[in-house]
Design an enzyme around this catalytic site. Structure first.
Site, short mmCIF file in Angstrom:
data_model
loop_
_atom_site.label_atom_id
_atom_site.label_comp_id
_atom_site.label_asym_id
_atom_site.label_seq_id
_atom_site.Cartn_x
_atom_site.Cartn_y
_atom_site.Cartn_z
N GLY A 52 0.57 -1.30 0.10
CA GLY A 52 0.05 -0.02 0.00
C GLY A 52 0.80 1.55 -0.02
O GLY A 52 0.33 2.25 -0.46
N GLU A 107 3.94 4.92 5.35
CA GLU A 107 2.89 3.82 5.20
C GLU A 107 1.83 4.56 4.49
O GLU A 107 1.72 5.67 4.55
CB GLU A 107 2.42 3.52 6.78
CG GLU A 107 2.82 2.07 7.01
CD GLU A 107 2.27 0.97 6.36
OE1 GLU A 107 1.62 1.13 5.46
OE2 GLU A 107 2.03 0.04 7.06
N ASP A 108 0.91 3.82 3.98
CA ASP A 108 -0.27 4.23 3.36
C ASP A 108 -1.30 4.67 4.54
O ASP A 108 -2.00 5.72 4.50
CB ASP A 108 -1.12 3.45 2.48
CG ASP A 108 -1.29 2.06 2.81
OD1 ASP A 108 -0.54 1.61 3.74
OD2 ASP A 108 -2.04 1.16 2.17
N ASP A 111 -4.29 1.92 10.81
CA ASP A 111 -5.77 1.30 10.97
C ASP A 111 -5.49 1.01 12.52
O ASP A 111 -5.79 1.90 13.56
CB ASP A 111 -6.14 0.05 10.20
CG ASP A 111 -7.11 -0.20 10.27
OD1 ASP A 111 -7.79 -0.63 11.33
OD2 ASP A 111 -8.12 -0.13 9.31
N PHE A 160 -14.82 2.14 4.69
CA PHE A 160 -13.91 1.30 3.70
C PHE A 160 -13.67 2.17 2.51
O PHE A 160 -14.25 2.36 1.64
CB PHE A 160 -14.99 0.08 3.42
CG PHE A 160 -14.30 -1.26 3.01
CD1 PHE A 160 -14.71 -2.39 3.36
CD2 PHE A 160 -13.00 -0.96 2.16
CE1 PHE A 160 -13.87 -3.54 3.15
CE2 PHE A 160 -12.20 -2.23 1.97
CZ PHE A 160 -12.68 -3.54 2.24
N VAL A 161 -12.33 2.40 2.61
CA VAL A 161 -11.68 3.46 1.59
C VAL A 161 -10.77 2.65 0.71
O VAL A 161 -10.07 1.58 1.26
CB VAL A 161 -10.94 4.43 2.01
CG1 VAL A 161 -12.25 5.47 2.65
CG2 VAL A 161 -10.00 4.48 3.27
N ASP A 167 -6.12 -0.96 -1.21
CA ASP A 167 -6.93 -1.74 -2.08
C ASP A 167 -7.98 -2.46 -1.33
O ASP A 167 -8.14 -2.29 -0.06
CB ASP A 167 -5.83 -2.95 -2.37
CG ASP A 167 -5.63 -3.82 -1.34
OD1 ASP A 167 -5.45 -3.34 -0.22
OD2 ASP A 167 -5.91 -5.11 -1.48
C1 PRP Z 1 -2.37 -2.30 5.44
C2 PRP Z 1 -1.67 -1.10 5.43
C3 PRP Z 1 -0.81 -1.10 6.64
C4 PRP Z 1 -1.56 -1.96 7.73
C5 PRP Z 1 -2.20 -0.87 8.48
O1 PRP Z 1 -1.46 -3.36 4.82
O2 PRP Z 1 -1.01 -0.89 4.45
O3 PRP Z 1 0.39 -1.93 6.17
O4 PRP Z 1 -2.59 -2.54 6.80
O5 PRP Z 1 -3.06 -1.78 9.51
P1 PRP Z 1 -2.92 -1.74 11.08
O6 PRP Z 1 -2.59 -0.25 11.32
O7 PRP Z 1 -3.93 -2.28 11.66
O8 PRP Z 1 -1.65 -2.71 11.29
P2 PRP Z 1 -2.34 -4.73 4.21
O9 PRP Z 1 -1.75 -5.73 5.49
O10 PRP Z 1 -3.66 -4.58 3.96
O11 PRP Z 1 -1.27 -5.07 2.88
P3 PRP Z 1 -1.13 -4.00 1.57
O12 PRP Z 1 -0.33 -2.70 2.09
O13 PRP Z 1 -0.47 -5.03 0.69
O14 PRP Z 1 -2.67 -3.69 1.09
#
Ligand code: PRP
Length: 192
Positions: A52, A107-108, A111, A160-161, A167
């Site tokens: 991401g 980071e993107d 959460d 849900f964005v 993604d």
């Molecule tokens: C997403 C996002 C962060 C993480 C955040 O990654 O890119 O890395 O979740 O969540 P948290 O704060 O609850 O730890 P994901 O595992 O969906 O992988 P991706 O980046 O490949 O989409």
């Protein structure tokens, strides 16, 4: 250009735009200027968390006015579900030795905060001289652990964005802005 798909290209999938491309670019430009000042003369290692963060890392380093090395790490705490398991697994490690380096993690989204909490701890355990964080988006309502990134992004509600790296089922990362997905998209796939 990074992410050239427009909401008007996929109107059936998108409910509405939440963060415009202009807002994203303004945030990244502000942080790039601050990072360029803070790290002048320090040769930072900018670490993107796959997948991401790719869009944000490219936009950030392009907008910086100092040299930066880049590296990537692939982490997972989600498995197949939408809730973090709380257990972070390295899928693909960094290629650089971070010992003695000034590391800026990009980071993107934050959460639960579990991924960044674990990664910043791990980089310190590996001997990084300093570890700071820039997360483009933050969902404060979802935090499970406390994080205080030096470089703050854009706070968003618990919706849900998708877009600009974010993604759903590996789709929509190349949408140019961040938008709320229509529930019919994930309801349909979850029933299938
Ligand atoms: C997403 C996002 C962060 C993480 C955040 O990654 O890119 O890395 O979740 O969540 P948290 O704060 O609850 O730890 P994901 O595992 O969906 O992988 P991706 O980046 O490949 O989409």
């Amino acid at each position: 250009m990074i992410g050239d798909v427009k909401i008007s290209d996929i109107p059936n999938d998108i409910e509405r735009e939440l963060v415009s491309r202009e807002q994203i670019e303004a945030c990244i430009a502000r942080v790039a200027a601050q990072v360029s000042r803070d790290y002048a003369g320090r040769d930072p290692l900018v670490v993107g968390v796959l997948k991401g963060a790719v869009n944000t890392l490219v936009a950030l380093t392009d907008a910086m006015t100092i040299n930066a090395q880049v590296d990537f790490i692939s982490l997972s705490s989600y498995g197949a579900g939408t809730q973090s398991s709380g257990h972070v697994v390295i899928r693909q490690d960094l290629s650089a030795d971070v010992s003695g380096r000034d590391v800026l993690v990009v980071e993107d989204i934050i959460d639960s905060g579990i991924t960044l909490h674990w990664l910043t701890g791990e980089l310190k355990r590996r001997g990084a001289a300093s570890v700071e964080v820039f997360a483009l988006f933050d969902k404060p309502a979802r935090h499970k652990v406390e994080l205080n990134p030096k470089y703050k992004g854009i706070e968003i509600p618990d919706e849900f964005v998708v877009g600009f790296g974010l993604d759903y089922a590996e789709k929509y990362r190349n949408l140019e802005s961040v938008a709320i997905l229509r529930p019919s998209v994930y309801d349909k796939e979850e029933r299938a």
